[in-house]
Design a protein around this motif. Structure first.
Motif, PDB file in Angstrom:
ATOM      1  N   PRO A 137      -8.642  -3.050  13.008  1.00 56.49           N
ATOM      2  CA  PRO A 137      -8.088  -2.015  12.331  1.00 56.49           C
ATOM      3  C   PRO A 137      -6.743  -1.266  13.458  1.00 56.49           C
ATOM      4  N   ASP A 138      -6.978  -1.808  14.757  1.00 56.61           N
ATOM      5  CA  ASP A 138      -6.326  -0.858  15.428  1.00 56.61           C
ATOM      6  C   ASP A 138      -4.561  -1.599  14.708  1.00 56.61           C
ATOM      7  N   LEU A 139      -4.718  -2.787  14.920  1.00 54.93           N
ATOM      8  CA  LEU A 139      -3.439  -4.124  14.917  1.00 54.93           C
ATOM      9  C   LEU A 139      -2.721  -3.380  14.095  1.00 54.93           C
ATOM     10  N   GLN A 163      -7.409   6.712   5.331  1.00 53.14           N
ATOM     11  CA  GLN A 163      -6.560   7.047   6.247  1.00 53.14           C
ATOM     12  C   GLN A 163      -5.669   6.315   6.621  1.00 53.14           C
ATOM     13  N   MET A 164      -5.719   5.236   6.487  1.00 56.74           N
ATOM     14  CA  MET A 164      -4.538   4.310   6.183  1.00 56.74           C
ATOM     15  C   MET A 164      -3.891   4.470   4.434  1.00 56.74           C
ATOM     16  N   LYS A 166       2.580   8.724   2.494  1.00 53.23           N
ATOM     17  CA  LYS A 166       3.097   9.223   3.065  1.00 53.23           C
ATOM     18  C   LYS A 166       4.332   8.660   3.706  1.00 53.23           C
ATOM     19  N   PHE A 167       4.467   6.489   4.005  1.00 52.83           N
ATOM     20  CA  PHE A 167       5.534   6.662   4.680  1.00 52.83           C
ATOM     21  C   PHE A 167       6.567   6.268   3.625  1.00 52.83           C
ATOM     22  N   ASP A 169     -10.469   6.058  -7.503  1.00 54.13           N
ATOM     23  CA  ASP A 169      -9.405   7.394  -7.935  1.00 54.13           C
ATOM     24  C   ASP A 169      -7.958   7.683  -7.465  1.00 54.13           C
ATOM     25  N   VAL A 170      -7.906   6.775  -6.034  1.00 60.23           N
ATOM     26  CA  VAL A 170      -6.374   6.924  -5.547  1.00 60.23           C
ATOM     27  C   VAL A 170      -5.667   6.199  -6.675  1.00 60.23           C
TER      28      VAL A 170
END
Length: 298
Positions: free
Chosen positions: A18-20, A44-45, A51-52, A67-68
């Motif tokens: 996940p950090d990558l 969160q991702m 957002k981006f 739902d997204v």
């Protein structure tokens, strides 16, 4: 392979820590690949991607929670709603019916591609006021019932009628009208008997379609072999039943000054195969992924 391409490939690699993935979200091209292809996105991702400004890619990712995707179906950008419309399931129930009424015709056109649509919703799109939507239905609903086909074959819009004849076998009672219609005459030729009237039609597209007719008689074949239009002669040269000597003579008359035109003309006459698929990219170790991300300063 360019750095952007390498990052996009890495973004789709399974079991990526996940950090990558979070670091890849900082790169526009890689972020779009993450949004579109990853099946392990956290909430969160997803929020970070939206957002981006990569909601359009996210909308086409079928692994995103229902739902997204329902939320993205209300996005103010039509391109985002298009991504949802083309692939979303009816979750929550009624979502697809809501998209049928989307104010943007491009969204409704993409919706016609959706394999989850019921015949009832497809029928509503087949009578959509926007011709481009009706044409999209034609391309993706090949087993439409007879009453829908008839409506589209006799549509008020010439492009819709032309698309319909190319997609559906017209009923015998509609064929005379389709042959008389300049917009559909060429597309209707394969369903008619090849006759002199068609072989001498002023429209080269009609003559080309006649030249490709499987039941073309020899006298019309020889007539069309001398046609002034290069595409008509090429259609004759591509026939499997043409004598070799006649084929060779026609081919010598098909030379042009354009390499692209030469290739297009030869495509019908010669068998072509798809290139061998490229091998799958190698799976990068964490150390290799770290080195690539360092190169991109991520």
């Amino acid at each position: 392979m360019t750095l952007d391409a390498e990052l996009s490939t890495l973004a789709a690699q399974e079991d990526l820590p996940p950090d990558l993935v979070w670091r890849l979200l900082q790169h526009p091209t890689a972020r779009r690949s993450v949004a579109l292809r990853r099946r392990d996105l956290t909430g969160q991702m997803i929020e970070e991607i939206i957002k981006f400004g990569s909601a359009r890619s996210l909308a086409a990712n079928t692994s995103v929670p229902a739902d997204v995707r329902a939320r993205l179906a209300e996005h103010p950008e039509p391109s985002v709603r298009c991504g949802v419309a083309a692939s979303v399931a009816d979750e929550p129930p009624g979502l697809l019916a809501r998209l049928v009424n989307d104010p943007d015709p491009s969204v409704r056109s993409f919706l016609a591609m959706n394999d989850c649509l019921s015949p009832e919703l497809l029928a509503r799109l087949a009578s959509d006021p926007e011709p481009s939507v009706r044409s999209s239905v034609i391309q993706h609903w090949r087993d439409a019932p007879d009453w829908v086909r008839r409506a589209l074959l006799t549509d008020a819009d010439a492009n819709v009628r032309r698309d319909s004849v190319s997609a559906y076998s017209p009923p015998a009672d509609l064929l005379p009208g389709l042959l008389a219609d300049p917009a559909t005459r060429a597309a209707a030729v394969p369903y008619a008997a090849p006759v002199l009237e068609l072989a001498t039609d002023p429209d080269p597209a009609v003559r080309e379609a006649t030249a490709a007719h499987p039941d073309l008689p020899t006298d019309l074949r020889d007539l069309l072999a001398e046609d002034p239009d290069i595409s008509v002669r090429d259609a004759i040269a591509a026939r499997p039943d043409i004598p070799l000597a006649l084929r060779e003579r026609i081919v010598t008359s098909l030379e042009t000054d354009s390499p692209l035109a030469e290739w297009i003309l030869s495509f019908r006459r010669n068998p072509h195969t798809c290139p061998t698929p490229a091998p799958a990219p190698p799976i990068l170790t964490r150390a290799q992924a770290e080195a690539l991300l360092a190169t991109a300063a991520l």
